[in-house]
Design a protein around this motif. Sequence first.
Motif, PDB file in Angstrom:
ATOM      1  N   ILE A 322       0.830  -1.195   0.000  1.00 32.32           N
ATOM      2  CA  ILE A 322       0.000   0.000   0.000  1.00 32.32           C
ATOM      3  C   ILE A 322       0.870   1.253   0.000  1.00 32.32           C
ATOM      4  O   ILE A 322       2.003   1.251   0.498  1.00 32.32           O
ATOM      5  N   ASP A 323       0.323   2.319  -0.560  1.00 35.80           N
ATOM      6  CA  ASP A 323       0.993   3.607  -0.574  1.00 35.80           C
ATOM      7  C   ASP A 323       0.997   4.207   0.841  1.00 35.80           C
ATOM      8  O   ASP A 323       0.007   4.097   1.573  1.00 35.80           O
ATOM      9  N   ILE A 324       2.106   4.852   1.214  1.00 34.37           N
ATOM     10  CA  ILE A 324       2.219   5.414   2.568  1.00 34.37           C
ATOM     11  C   ILE A 324       1.120   6.438   2.837  1.00 34.37           C
ATOM     12  O   ILE A 324       0.539   6.473   3.920  1.00 34.37           O
ATOM     13  N   TYR A 325       0.839   7.270   1.855  1.00 34.96           N
ATOM     14  CA  TYR A 325      -0.199   8.284   2.030  1.00 34.96           C
ATOM     15  C   TYR A 325      -1.547   7.637   2.329  1.00 34.96           C
ATOM     16  O   TYR A 325      -2.292   8.099   3.212  1.00 34.96           O
ATOM     17  N   GLN A 326      -1.874   6.548   1.614  1.00 30.97           N
ATOM     18  CA  GLN A 326      -3.165   5.900   1.791  1.00 30.97           C
ATOM     19  C   GLN A 326      -3.279   5.213   3.151  1.00 30.97           C
ATOM     20  O   GLN A 326      -4.321   5.297   3.808  1.00 30.97           O
ATOM     21  N   ILE A 327      -2.208   4.560   3.580  1.00 23.70           N
ATOM     22  CA  ILE A 327      -2.275   3.895   4.886  1.00 23.70           C
ATOM     23  C   ILE A 327      -2.367   4.930   5.996  1.00 23.70           C
ATOM     24  O   ILE A 327      -3.022   4.731   7.023  1.00 23.70           O
ATOM     25  N   ASN A 328      -1.750   6.083   5.784  1.00 22.03           N
ATOM     26  CA  ASN A 328      -1.839   7.166   6.752  1.00 22.03           C
ATOM     27  C   ASN A 328      -3.283   7.643   6.898  1.00 22.03           C
ATOM     28  O   ASN A 328      -3.770   7.886   8.013  1.00 22.03           O
ATOM     29  N   CYS A 329      -3.993   7.739   5.773  1.00 18.79           N
ATOM     30  CA  CYS A 329      -5.411   8.126   5.812  1.00 18.79           C
ATOM     31  C   CYS A 329      -6.248   7.087   6.549  1.00 18.79           C
ATOM     32  O   CYS A 329      -7.167   7.439   7.303  1.00 18.79           O
ATOM     33  N   MET A 330      -5.934   5.822   6.361  1.00 18.69           N
ATOM     34  CA  MET A 330      -6.741   4.754   6.930  1.00 18.69           C
ATOM     35  C   MET A 330      -6.625   4.670   8.445  1.00 18.69           C
ATOM     36  O   MET A 330      -7.575   4.293   9.130  1.00 18.69           O
ATOM     37  N   VAL A 331      -5.454   5.006   9.000  1.00 19.55           N
ATOM     38  CA  VAL A 331      -5.248   4.805  10.442  1.00 19.55           C
ATOM     39  C   VAL A 331      -5.330   6.095  11.247  1.00 19.55           C
ATOM     40  O   VAL A 331      -5.226   6.067  12.469  1.00 19.55           O
ATOM     41  N   LYS A 332      -5.566   7.220  10.575  1.00 15.29           N
ATOM     42  CA  LYS A 332      -5.496   8.506  11.290  1.00 15.29           C
ATOM     43  C   LYS A 332      -6.570   8.647  12.364  1.00 15.29           C
ATOM     44  O   LYS A 332      -6.421   9.443  13.299  1.00 15.29           O
ATOM     45  N   ASN A 333      -7.667   7.888  12.247  1.00 25.12           N
ATOM     46  CA  ASN A 333      -8.725   7.934  13.266  1.00 25.12           C
ATOM     47  C   ASN A 333      -8.921   6.601  13.974  1.00 25.12           C
ATOM     48  O   ASN A 333      -9.934   6.400  14.647  1.00 25.12           O
ATOM     49  N   SER A 334      -7.948   5.720  13.824  1.00 25.89           N
ATOM     50  CA  SER A 334      -8.085   4.362  14.376  1.00 25.89           C
ATOM     51  C   SER A 334      -7.481   4.302  15.770  1.00 25.89           C
ATOM     52  O   SER A 334      -6.362   3.801  15.979  1.00 25.89           O
ATOM     53  N   LEU A 335      -8.218   4.795  16.740  1.00 21.60           N
ATOM     54  CA  LEU A 335      -7.706   4.891  18.111  1.00 21.60           C
ATOM     55  C   LEU A 335      -7.578   3.544  18.793  1.00 21.60           C
ATOM     56  O   LEU A 335      -6.915   3.430  19.829  1.00 21.60           O
ATOM     57  N   CYS A 336      -8.209   2.510  18.235  1.00 20.05           N
ATOM     58  CA  CYS A 336      -8.168   1.172  18.846  1.00 20.05           C
ATOM     59  C   CYS A 336      -7.136   0.260  18.178  1.00 20.05           C
ATOM     60  O   CYS A 336      -7.040  -0.919  18.533  1.00 20.05           O
ATOM     61  N   LEU A 337      -6.383   0.770  17.224  1.00 20.38           N
ATOM     62  CA  LEU A 337      -5.483  -0.075  16.432  1.00 20.38           C
ATOM     63  C   LEU A 337      -4.411  -0.740  17.306  1.00 20.38           C
ATOM     64  O   LEU A 337      -3.696  -0.076  18.042  1.00 20.38           O
ATOM     65  N   ASN A 348       5.638   8.010  -3.181  1.00 17.76           N
ATOM     66  CA  ASN A 348       5.921   8.988  -4.221  1.00 17.76           C
ATOM     67  C   ASN A 348       7.224   9.682  -3.852  1.00 17.76           C
ATOM     68  O   ASN A 348       7.343  10.272  -2.775  1.00 17.76           O
ATOM     69  N   ASP A 349       8.214   9.624  -4.739  1.00 20.51           N
ATOM     70  CA  ASP A 349       9.533  10.200  -4.437  1.00 20.51           C
ATOM     71  C   ASP A 349       9.441  11.667  -4.030  1.00 20.51           C
ATOM     72  O   ASP A 349      10.143  12.119  -3.122  1.00 20.51           O
ATOM     73  N   ASP A 350       8.564  12.398  -4.679  1.00 17.75           N
ATOM     74  CA  ASP A 350       8.472  13.838  -4.400  1.00 17.75           C
ATOM     75  C   ASP A 350       7.863  14.123  -3.036  1.00 17.75           C
ATOM     76  O   ASP A 350       8.130  15.180  -2.443  1.00 17.75           O
ATOM     77  N   ASN A 351       7.053  13.196  -2.538  1.00 23.55           N
ATOM     78  CA  ASN A 351       6.339  13.442  -1.277  1.00 23.55           C
ATOM     79  C   ASN A 351       6.854  12.607  -0.109  1.00 23.55           C
ATOM     80  O   ASN A 351       6.291  12.670   0.984  1.00 23.55           O
ATOM     81  N   PHE A 352       7.899  11.808  -0.338  1.00 22.72           N
ATOM     82  CA  PHE A 352       8.284  10.839   0.678  1.00 22.72           C
ATOM     83  C   PHE A 352       8.676  11.492   1.998  1.00 22.72           C
ATOM     84  O   PHE A 352       8.356  10.992   3.075  1.00 22.72           O
ATOM     85  N   TYR A 353       9.386  12.593   1.951  1.00 24.12           N
ATOM     86  CA  TYR A 353       9.807  13.260   3.183  1.00 24.12           C
ATOM     87  C   TYR A 353       8.600  13.562   4.067  1.00 24.12           C
ATOM     88  O   TYR A 353       8.557  13.196   5.242  1.00 24.12           O
ATOM     89  N   ASN A 354       7.588  14.216   3.488  1.00 24.44           N
ATOM     90  CA  ASN A 354       6.404  14.591   4.269  1.00 24.44           C
ATOM     91  C   ASN A 354       5.539  13.388   4.617  1.00 24.44           C
ATOM     92  O   ASN A 354       5.019  13.286   5.737  1.00 24.44           O
ATOM     93  N   ASP A 355       5.366  12.455   3.656  1.00 24.73           N
ATOM     94  CA  ASP A 355       4.509  11.292   3.908  1.00 24.73           C
ATOM     95  C   ASP A 355       5.057  10.422   5.034  1.00 24.73           C
ATOM     96  O   ASP A 355       4.304   9.945   5.894  1.00 24.73           O
ATOM     97  N   SER A 356       6.379  10.189   5.025  1.00 27.79           N
ATOM     98  CA  SER A 356       6.979   9.351   6.078  1.00 27.79           C
ATOM     99  C   SER A 356       6.905  10.042   7.435  1.00 27.79           C
ATOM    100  O   SER A 356       6.659   9.408   8.466  1.00 27.79           O
ATOM    101  N   LEU A 357       7.106  11.370   7.437  1.00 29.69           N
ATOM    102  CA  LEU A 357       7.019  12.128   8.679  1.00 29.69           C
ATOM    103  C   LEU A 357       5.591  12.131   9.211  1.00 29.69           C
ATOM    104  O   LEU A 357       5.351  11.932  10.413  1.00 29.69           O
ATOM    105  N   ASN A 358       4.627  12.328   8.327  1.00 33.88           N
ATOM    106  CA  ASN A 358       3.214  12.320   8.737  1.00 33.88           C
ATOM    107  C   ASN A 358       2.779  10.954   9.244  1.00 33.88           C
ATOM    108  O   ASN A 358       1.949  10.859  10.159  1.00 33.88           O
ATOM    109  N   PHE A 359       3.336   9.890   8.653  1.00 34.17           N
ATOM    110  CA  PHE A 359       3.006   8.546   9.107  1.00 34.17           C
ATOM    111  C   PHE A 359       3.422   8.360  10.568  1.00 34.17           C
ATOM    112  O   PHE A 359       2.649   7.873  11.405  1.00 34.17           O
TER     113      PHE A 359
END
Length: 495
Positions: A322-337, A348-359
């Motif tokens: 899965i794409d990092i951005y998409q998995i980040n969206c899926m778990v952002k409200n998963s308080l029971c995970l 995405n090479d252009d977004n990896f810095y921010n996507d990995s940090l946001n994850f």
Amino acid sequence: MSKLNKDILFLIIEELQNNSKYLFSCLMVNRIWCETVIPILWRNPWRYSINYKKISLYFIITSYLFDDIKELLTKRGILILGQSLAFDYLSFCKNINIKVIDDIISIGSSLEYNRFLLQEEIYSSLVKKFPEIKYLNICGTYEIVYLPEAKVRLESLCELTCDTLIDSRYFYRLAHICQQIQRIIIINKNLKANQGTIKLIEFQKNLKYFKWVDEIEVEDGIYYWDVLEDPYTEIFNILKKHANTLNHFDINLRYEYNDYYLDFYDIYNEYNYTFLQYALLELHNLKILEIDSPIFLNDDDFNKKLEMVAYRNLEILEIDFIDIYQINCMVKNSLCLRELRINDFHWNDDNFYNDSLNFIRTICKNCLLIEYLTIPAFPSLEEHFIEFEKLLKKCQKLRSLNFKEIYYEAEKELEFGDNLLNVLIREASANLREIRITYGIKFSLKTLETFLEKWKGRPAVSLYFDNTYFYRKDNSFKKLFDKYKIEKVIKYINV
């Protein structure tokens, strides 16, 4: 142990029901233990058919046939053994597995017609004997649902396992009889939709668990997508109607990435798998989500909708790719995970810095109950390590940490390793028992020794290295690992 209170003994043995070796050993202790084990064993005896002598199962089942039926079958040369039984075994059984029973029936005769007669009599006997049938496995062709007693016996069915090669009419009948099935497991062997399975799912009123496993076979030399007629879309659209009750979703799709693909998303040029993505957008009550499928298509429409979804009840999430951005969206409200298991990340090479940090920040902020975490190997930058340290402080239940290599900085493998171990020794909770390290991370001998020395006093840790060659080529690492295994700092290591 042999004099345990019966109620306590029952609770102990019930915990062993998935361990056939121990369960069968308990039969031999004494009569009380045997009397306790038999009801547990015979809830679903077909699951133990490998351990049981199949001939013993066959004789037990056929012993329930009426004497005149036994005599008739014997005259036809079918093996029937008259014997008395120590227990009323079938009174404990609420499960019918067509595939296993048909295999056992073959013991009686090698002739096809004789086996047909046995099927007729045995299934009629079973349906009459069982007051209710809770579990049914119909990965076969025998139409047990048309027996006179089937309607009454199957009304309380709560779990069904079936395959998609069975005639649709079979499922239409089941759909009218059984509308309270909670667990449906479908083995898909069909290149096109089975309308009967669609109707069966549609009629359910309390569906909680759905599992789909592709076992489609095509002839050698035939290209899979050239013959596929879409067995998926209608069923996955129907599943959306069960969003309020469905809490366990387990999907395993057949797919093939060929060498000539320049991008994983190119698989959508051959077949459109977005039916799964858009079904997931509706299933908001999931607790367990397990998916082995092509990577989700990374388009603006889907991603915008995914941003709006909240899987608030999600406890276990396991996805192959899965794409990092998409998995980040899926778990952002998963308080029971509690478990996040990702086999591979895409980015995405252009977004990896921010996507990995946001994850990292998303896990730190929302997933405080996390016990098993898969995390992408992030850039060797101060900001990322600061956020990772915060994650470790917050996620005190973390038991297993699994790094996946998707980002590689040449000449910085040892630097990353040093920083990682320093953060772990400062902030990792006492619950951490397992660390898995990908190829793009390496440790120097000195750093590892310091880490292991400081780990003393904690529970022993298991270490898994993808790059085992790096540690095997220097005997000093072996000596270091052996030392700390003896001192019980290391529980297990795979080098």
